[in-house]
Each structure stands twice: as structure tokens, then as C-alpha cells.
Enzyme design. Structure first.
Site: not given
Ligand code: GDP
Ligand code: MG
Length: 135
Positions: A11, A51, A59, A87, A93, A104, A114, A117, A128
Site C-alpha cells: 500500500k 474494495y 471507512f 494472510r 488488519t 503489519r 496498514n 493487502h 482480485e
């Protein structure tokens, strides 16, 4: 375990912190193969569509604004059980809840900034990956 592919996004906060290389090293050390990669400046349409599942969340607007605030690195990772293992490598998150040693915990600053993704299921990964790289 099955050989899987999953979508990773580094990100804007992590790109701005100059840790693309460190995160790639962590992927490679974890045994993932980076099979697709590109740097992209997302716009509202591309980030908003990605998203879409969060469209009704409070948010969502902040999330789209953040994801368009600078370039991101979009990659496809391949490996045994890649979706879940990625993950786990990312951590929770909210970085305050992320296990020590996860991406993270090490690179995120807040629940919105964060760092990374990762697809949350094989079905999401398929959707995706197609969203960014086609079939
Ligand atoms: P992920 O799969 O772990 O990335 O988490 P989600 O799919 O639930 O949410 C997508 C992204 O929206 C997260 O990575 C955060 O950047 C952001 N996000 C999620 N929950 C919140 C929240 O409560 N507040 C804010 N500001 N951002 C959030
Ligand atoms: Mg998610």
C-alpha cells in the site's frame, strides 16, 4: 496443501517508507514465488471497484482516499496454501493486534495505513488477480 495464487498489494504508506524490497524479501523467504508484479497509481474508480465489498462501511471513503494517495505495488504470489499463509505473514488488519514479526506489526502505522493487502480466500484471490492482471 494445494498450489495457490494470491494477490498482494504493497500500500502507499509502505511504498513511501521505502520498504518494497524488504517486503519482497519477506515474501521470498516465506517460500512464495512472485509471478506477476506492477507499480500502479490507483484512481477512485480502480480503488473503489477493488474494495466494492466495503462500499457501505463507514471507512470506505477514507480507504479509497488512502489507496489513491500514492503508488502501490500489486503482485501475484504463488505457493502451497498461499492465500492463508500470506494472510498469516501479513498479520491482523489492525497493527495493534498484529502478531510480532508479521508484516503489519513491522511496517503498518494504523488500521488504515496498514502496509499490505492480501486476498482473504481462494475465491477472492481469483477475482482480485483477474481485476489487476486479467485472466
Ligand atoms: P484486510 O482484509 O485485513 O485488509 O481488512 P478488511 O478487508 O476488513 O478491510 C480492508 C481495509 O480497509 C483494511 O486493510 C484497512 O486498510 C481498512 N479498514 C478496515 N477496517 C477499518 C476501520 O475500522 N477503519 C479504517 N479507517 N479503515 C479500516
Ligand atoms: Mg480484506
Amino acid at each position: 496443501m494445494a498450489l495457490e495464487r494470491t494477490l498482494s498489494i504493497i500500500k502507499p504508506d509502505a511504498v513511501a517508507k521505502n520498504v518494497i524490497g524488504e517486503i519482497y524479501t519477506r515474501f521470498e523467504r516465506a517460500g512464495f514465488k512472485i509471478v506477476e508484479a506492477k507499480m500502479v497509481q490507483l484512481d477512485d474508480v480502480l480503488a473503489g471497484g477493488f474494495y466494492a465489498e466495503h462500499k457501505e462501511r463507514p471507512f470506505y471513503k477514507d480507504l479509497v482516499a488512502f489507496m489513491t494517495s500514492g503508488p502501490v505495488v500489486v503482485s501475484v504470489l504463488e505457493g502451497e496454501g498461499a492465500v492463508l499463509r500470506h494472510r498469516e505473514l501479513m498479520g491482523a488488519t489492525n497493527p495493534k493486534e498484529a502478531t510480532a514479526g508479521t508484516l503489519r506489526a513491522d511496517y503498518a502505522t494504523s488500521i488504515d495505513a496498514n502496509a499490505v493487502h492480501g486476498s482473504d480466500s481462494v475465491e477472492s484471490a481469483t477475482r482480485e488477480i483477474a481485476y489487476f492482471f486479467g485472466k
